[in-house]
Design an enzyme around this catalytic site. Structure first.
Site, short mmCIF file in Angstrom:
data_model
loop_
_atom_site.label_atom_id
_atom_site.label_comp_id
_atom_site.label_asym_id
_atom_site.label_seq_id
_atom_site.Cartn_x
_atom_site.Cartn_y
_atom_site.Cartn_z
N SER A 132 21.08 -5.71 -85.08
CA SER A 132 22.03 -6.08 -86.13
C SER A 132 23.48 -5.97 -85.71
CB SER A 132 21.87 -5.26 -87.41
OG SER A 132 20.54 -5.24 -87.84
N ASP A 171 16.42 7.98 -80.35
CA ASP A 171 15.04 8.23 -79.93
C ASP A 171 14.37 9.15 -80.95
OD1 ASP A 171 12.70 8.52 -78.60
OD2 ASP A 171 13.52 9.43 -76.79
#
Length: 794
Positions: A247, A319
């Site tokens: 995005s 992560d």
């Protein structure tokens, strides 16, 4: 002759009858946009004005009634999409699509999404507004199931409608969270490289040079086996609905705009599908208003605005998913080793119902770190038990309350308190308001491992040394609130330091971020139109540097006249991915050949995963600049040492030869539109033939490419044709100096009903970079031709 005349008359009559029958049949499936209907569980009349692009403007006396109405109109346009979304995480796609999706069901059914949902739901406070309004929304959806027309797709695949529950909503949250995660594609590949090729190969991939990063800076005001990863990747490719990807967003402070008010932009990148991901809607009551973009089965919008503030999101790419190697008890495979001794695996029994087949059952083995993935994906070439530890299922889930809070905020601090509760997926949440505030919040439960431990390869589950030490408080997350440079932005790029170090993740390369910053730094008088044009920008900020580095290693003296012309076109290409440009055609083939020559001999079958990964994008510039590299030498050739120059020269020659065979002798005719296209695919349209013609849209020519602002995402492969698979799922521009004329567009249309006039009515505008108005003016809204009135049931 008379016989032929009669035959043609009969044939004509039959054709007319068929056309009339199809027309009448389509009308029975057509959504209801006007008239009156009785609704259960509303206390007063609700008026829904459908504007000229099919957006429902819901006017109600209270929010409970408004959300019942929203559920009903959302279901009449997107019930099939809702059905697919709720089935993914629950492992129920095989019920409607058959045995080909058993592996998908087995994988998702074993992740623990349903178990996490059940645990969350058991602890929900049923007196909160978020819960009450969610139930109201579900009441509307379920009333449509009872009384509305059955979508054509249900009839075609032979599936019965079922009512929805709040568990289905949490299953959608779970699927959304998993599709944002990247580690499941990358960590097994990196582990294989480490274990099979050695640290020298791994280190060149992991030790990226910070020179090639555009870092999203923090600013706080003093005030206020790779077989494993390949299998997971192919599972995600097989899904009949859209995974989330990336995005863009940028928000300009008043100092950067011509009219002295905040301008907000957001375009989330999601896999293309038909219907589009987002369902636009506008709710207005005496005490509440929001113009929102909702995912199927989500009552509260993840993107939204009103007269006071606007918000949106991009993927953070932190992560939040790690793999642990467990150690089984040699005497009992039902146990695994921990620092406190051996513990028994939890066993979960699962059943998959398969269309026209006998049900199949399987067991999921779960350690304290998570499900053992060897049992969920067949053909994992690893004898060790590999557990997936995912923050989403490990911590309490507050996403329903988050989505309610951000759509019902009363101030920036109120909004911030909502996004602080996000645990997974990690999101960059973007904010701008009418009071001249702008902000970016990296929102996730970030964590700390011991020093020097990398989370990008498998961790040791038995030692106790590789556990998460702590989850960080939200106040330590990178963020920027009213920074001195007067804008905030996000392009899934590397976020600023946490506790003195860049926080690890699977961030996208700097390309889009660098281009956004280049354009924003150029001027201080942006208008809404400037920002809208910027969303359609297709110039790469990095390819010129990449091309320049590569072409230095090409010996022009050994090139033919046509090859020199291709060299010149590539050398002079400005990086714009336009339809008539030849540069992108040559560049992308050259890039494929270069990557193949560099990595394929070592990676083998795993190369197809690597070439289109975030990892490959991240390391590209570093690899090109290396004078020496363990990856340059082709392991398949003996007694010959390859160099960077050998690799690049050979790659350029192969590229030219391939394109000449593919597109002809005339280099000037190798235009981008000959190899680049987009098709918006419906789950049933993927079957091809007449179903493709009925349900799919396209293929269309378009502009753009990988990692430009108008991010039209495609995979590099051996074919030389580039089919766009993902891109901006909407483009939104909100100008607080003229909020009633703010802009948006989605790739296809509001409706998922193939017979609706709103099925594809925005497609042309989207492809041409145009927009439609997001209407807030009540007088203008009430001029709508289509008005549907819901009345309380007597």
């Amino acid at each position: 002759m008379k016989f032929l005349g009669r035959f043609f008359k009969i044939l004509l009559i039959l054709v007319v009858l068929l056309v009339v029958s199809v027309w009448m049949y389509s009308k029975t499936y057509y959504p209801k946009y006007s008239g009156e209907l009785e609704l259960k569980n509303i206390s007063d009349k609700v008026t829904v004005y459908f504007d000229d692009i099919g957006v429902p403007h819901i006017n109600a006396q209270n929010q409970k009634d408004a959300y019942v109405a929203l559920g009903y109109v959302h279901a009449q346009e997107r019930l099939w999409q809702m059905e697919l979304m709720r089935r993914i995480a629950a492992g129920r796609l095989s019920e409607i699509f058959g045995k080909d999706l058993v592996r998908v069901d087995q994988f998702f059914g074993g992740l623990g999404i349903e178990e996490a949902a059940e645990k969350t739901i058991a602890g929900l406070d049923k007196t909160t507004q978020s819960y009450i309004l969610t139930q109201s929304y579900l009441e509307g959806v379920n009333q449509y199931i009872e009384e509305g027309k059955t979508p054509l797709e249900f009839t075609l695949v032979g599936v019965e409608k079922e009512k929805y529950t709040i568990k289905d909503i949490y299953n959608v949250f779970g699927y959304m969270s998993f599709s944002f995660a990247v580690a499941h594609k990358t960590d097994p590949l990196l582990t294989e490289i480490k274990e099979k090729l050695g640290d020298s190969y791994l280190n060149e991939l992991l030790n990226s040079n910070n020179e090639y990063l555009t870092i999203n800076r923090t600013s706080i005001p003093t005030k206020i086996e790779a077989t494993f990863s390949k299998t997971v990747a192919s599972i995600m490719d097989d899904l009949p609905v859209s995974p989330f990807i990336g995005s863009n967003s940028w928000i300009l402070g008043p100092e950067k705009t011509k009219n002295g008010k905040v301008i907000f932009e957001n375009d989330p990148h999601i896999a293309f599908s038909q219907p589009s991901v987002w369902y636009q809607n506008h709710i207005k009551t005496p005490d509440f208003e929001i113009y929102g973009f909702n995912i199927a089965l989500m009552p509260f919008p993840l993107l939204g605005h009103n007269r006071e503030y606007a918000y949106g999101l991009t993927m953070l790419a932190n992560d939040d998913l790690n793999f642990y190697v467990e150690e089984n008890n040699p005497a009992d495979a039902a146990e695994y080793k921990t620092v406190d001794g051996y513990k028994k695996y939890e066993l979960r029994d699962k059943t998959i119902r398969i269309k026209n087949e006998i049900d199949t059952t399987f067991k999921v083995k779960v350690s304290k770190h998570g499900p053992i993935m060897n049992d969920l994906i067949t053909h994992i070439i690893d004898d060790r038990p590999i557990a997936m530890n995912w923050v989403y299922t490990q911590l309490p889930n507050e996403m329903l309350e988050v989505s309610y809070k951000i759509s019902h905020a009363h101030s920036m601090s109120d909004f911030k308190s909502g996004v602080a509760r996000i645990h997974a997926p990690g999101l960059n949440v973007m904010y701008g308001d009418a009071k001249d505030n702008i902000a970016w919040f990296s929102s996730a439960k970030l964590y700390q491992l011991r020093d020097s431990l990398s989370s990008k390869t498998y961790l040791n589950g038995a030692s106790g040394n590789d556990e998460i030490l702590e989850f960080l408080p939200f106040e330590e997350n990178p963020k920027a609130i009213n920074p001195s440079w007067n804008y905030v932005y996000s392009a899934n790029n590397q976020v600023d330091s946490v506790r003195g170090k860049l926080y690890p993740g699977y961030y996208q390369p700097q390309d889009r971020a660098k281009r956004i910053v280049e354009l924003l730094d150029k001027k201080n008088d942006f208008t809404k139109e400037d920002v809208a044009n910027m969303t359609y920008d297709v110039k790469s900020s990095t390819v010129a540097e990449i091309i320049n580095s590569l072409l230095k290693s090409v010996d022009k003296s050994g090139l033919s006249a046509s090859e020199r012309k291709a060299f010149s076109i590539l050398q002079n290409w400005d990086g714009d991915y336009l339809k008539t440009a030849v540069g992108p055609t040559i560049y992308n083939r050259f890039l494929y050949e270069f990557l193949s020559a560099t990595y394929k001999d070592e990676l083998g079958d795993s190369f197809d995963l690597f070439i289109n990964s975030q990892l490959q994008d991240e390391v590209l510039l570093n690899q090109i600049e290396r004078k020496s590299s363990v990856w340059w030498d082709n392991v398949a050739t003996k007694n010959k040492i390859e160099t960077r120059n050998n690799i690049v020269q050979e790659s350029f020659k192969k590229s030219f030869s391939f394109l000449q065979n593919q597109l002809g002798e005339n280099v000037d005719s190798w235009t981008w539109n000959r190899v680049f296209s987009v098709e918006y695919e419906h789950a049933i349209g993927k079957a091809g033939g007449l179903l493709r013609k009925l349900f799919n849209l396209g293929p269309y020519e378009t502009i753009g490419g990988n990692e430009v602002i108008n991010n039209q995402i495609f995979k590099l492969d051996s074919t030389g044709y580039y089919k766009v698979t993902a891109g901006p799922s909407t483009r939104r521009v909100i100008d607080f100096s003229d909020v009633e004329n703010s802009l948006a567009v989605i790739p296809t249309g509001q409706s998922g009903n193939v017979f609706s006039k709103f099925y594809k009515n925005q497609t042309k505008k989207y492809l041409q970079g145009e927009f439609v108005k997001m209407k807030l003016n009540q007088t203008e809204i009430e001029q709508s031709e289509n008005v549907l009135i819901f009345k309380p049931m007597e």
